[in-house]
Design a protein around this motif. Structure first.
Motif, mmCIF file in Angstrom:
data_model
loop_
_atom_site.group_PDB
_atom_site.id
_atom_site.type_symbol
_atom_site.label_atom_id
_atom_site.label_comp_id
_atom_site.label_asym_id
_atom_site.label_seq_id
_atom_site.Cartn_x
_atom_site.Cartn_y
_atom_site.Cartn_z
ATOM 1 N N ARG A 1 0.715 -1.119 -0.139
ATOM 2 C CA ARG A 1 0.148 0.126 -0.109
ATOM 3 C C ARG A 1 0.821 1.333 0.070
ATOM 4 N NH1 ARG A 1 -5.006 -1.087 4.033
ATOM 5 N NH2 ARG A 1 -5.822 -2.794 2.713
ATOM 6 N N GLY A 2 1.140 1.931 -1.070
ATOM 7 C CA GLY A 2 1.675 3.230 -1.312
ATOM 8 C C GLY A 2 3.089 2.854 -1.481
ATOM 9 N N TYR A 3 3.861 1.841 -1.630
ATOM 10 C CA TYR A 3 5.150 1.437 -1.886
ATOM 11 C C TYR A 3 5.428 0.351 -2.852
ATOM 12 C CZ TYR A 3 4.836 -2.291 1.323
ATOM 13 O OH TYR A 3 4.462 -3.587 2.037
ATOM 14 N N THR A 4 6.468 0.604 -3.511
ATOM 15 C CA THR A 4 7.000 -0.524 -4.556
ATOM 16 C C THR A 4 8.471 -0.636 -4.256
ATOM 17 O OG1 THR A 4 5.240 0.285 -6.050
ATOM 18 C CG2 THR A 4 7.087 -1.063 -6.939
ATOM 19 N N PHE A 5 8.897 -2.158 -4.306
ATOM 20 C CA PHE A 5 10.347 -2.184 -4.136
ATOM 21 C C PHE A 5 10.632 -3.598 -5.077
ATOM 22 C CE2 PHE A 5 8.379 -4.298 -0.603
ATOM 23 C CZ PHE A 5 8.741 -5.523 -0.732
ATOM 24 N N VAL A 6 11.953 -3.599 -5.395
ATOM 25 C CA VAL A 6 12.215 -4.793 -6.300
ATOM 26 C C VAL A 6 13.229 -5.651 -5.682
ATOM 27 C CG1 VAL A 6 13.546 -5.149 -8.686
ATOM 28 C CG2 VAL A 6 12.230 -3.153 -8.557
ATOM 29 N N LEU A 7 13.148 -6.769 -5.638
ATOM 30 C CA LEU A 7 13.725 -7.992 -5.149
ATOM 31 C C LEU A 7 14.476 -8.833 -6.071
ATOM 32 C CD1 LEU A 7 11.377 -9.219 -2.348
ATOM 33 C CD2 LEU A 7 13.457 -7.672 -1.942
ATOM 34 N N PRO A 8 15.673 -9.358 -5.838
ATOM 35 C CA PRO A 8 16.114 -10.471 -6.716
ATOM 36 C C PRO A 8 15.435 -11.490 -6.746
ATOM 37 C CG PRO A 8 17.953 -9.620 -5.191
ATOM 38 C CD PRO A 8 16.457 -9.026 -4.520
ATOM 39 N N ARG A 9 15.190 -12.090 -7.850
ATOM 40 C CA ARG A 9 14.259 -13.109 -8.175
ATOM 41 C C ARG A 9 14.421 -14.448 -7.530
ATOM 42 N NH1 ARG A 9 15.731 -15.471 -14.168
ATOM 43 N NH2 ARG A 9 17.709 -16.145 -13.582
ATOM 44 N N GLU A 10 15.686 -14.609 -6.852
ATOM 45 C CA GLU A 10 16.007 -15.800 -6.132
ATOM 46 C C GLU A 10 15.339 -15.751 -4.548
ATOM 47 O OE1 GLU A 10 18.451 -14.221 -7.471
ATOM 48 O OE2 GLU A 10 18.780 -15.343 -9.258
ATOM 49 N N TRP A 11 15.049 -14.445 -4.233
ATOM 50 C CA TRP A 11 14.704 -14.145 -2.728
ATOM 51 C C TRP A 11 12.998 -14.596 -2.771
ATOM 52 C CZ3 TRP A 11 16.588 -9.020 -0.494
ATOM 53 C CH2 TRP A 11 17.892 -8.888 -0.337
ATOM 54 N N VAL A 12 12.523 -15.236 -1.722
ATOM 55 C CA VAL A 12 11.225 -15.324 -1.625
ATOM 56 C C VAL A 12 10.649 -14.472 -0.619
ATOM 57 C CG1 VAL A 12 11.438 -17.812 -1.968
ATOM 58 C CG2 VAL A 12 11.725 -16.927 0.293
ATOM 59 N N ALA A 13 9.317 -14.166 -0.645
ATOM 60 C CA ALA A 13 8.578 -13.364 -0.088
ATOM 61 C C ALA A 13 8.486 -13.896 1.712
ATOM 62 C CB ALA A 13 7.403 -12.825 -0.542
ATOM 63 N N ASP A 14 8.592 -12.809 2.499
ATOM 64 C CA ASP A 14 8.271 -13.134 3.789
ATOM 65 C C ASP A 14 6.861 -13.481 4.259
ATOM 66 O OD1 ASP A 14 8.368 -13.573 6.509
ATOM 67 O OD2 ASP A 14 9.643 -11.949 6.938
ATOM 68 N N THR A 15 6.278 -14.714 4.177
ATOM 69 C CA THR A 15 4.910 -14.960 4.576
ATOM 70 C C THR A 15 4.541 -14.642 5.792
ATOM 71 O OG1 THR A 15 5.550 -17.218 5.071
ATOM 72 C CG2 THR A 15 5.248 -17.142 3.073
ATOM 73 N N PHE A 16 5.405 -14.616 6.696
ATOM 74 C CA PHE A 16 4.911 -13.887 7.938
ATOM 75 C C PHE A 16 4.455 -12.295 7.968
ATOM 76 C CE2 PHE A 16 5.781 -11.657 12.081
ATOM 77 C CZ PHE A 16 4.980 -12.484 12.673
#
Length: 81
Positions: A39-54
């Motif tokens: 909400r209100g932000y965007t960022f870019v992560l390396p594709r190997e990283w997984v999102a933090d489900t917590f």
């Protein structure tokens, strides 16, 4: 899907502003990076990283309303007894 990374490679040929506007890079990495939106932000992560489900679970719990478990008695019959 992204079979053998074909979709990711094709997205590198599309201008970044177009890919960002369609948000397709939130589902498929564009080159070596994947975009995450909040909400209100965007960022870019390396594709190997997984999102933090917590973190996502905590955000979902904040958006939910607490349940009201109290039973309200209405007028009328319908009960036992």
């Amino acid at each position: 899907g992204n079979f053998l990374g074909v979709t990711s490679r094709l997205l590198t040929a599309v201008p970044e502003d177009v890919v960002e506007a369609t948000s397709i890079d939130t589902y498929f990495p564009r080159g070596d990076y994947k975009r995450c939106r909040g909400r209100g932000y965007t960022f870019v992560l390396p594709r190997e990283w997984v999102a933090d489900t917590f973190v996502e679970l905590a955000k979902a719990q904040q958006r939910t309303q607490p349940l009201d478990y109290s039973m309200k008695r209405g007028s009328g019959g319908g009960g036992g007894g």
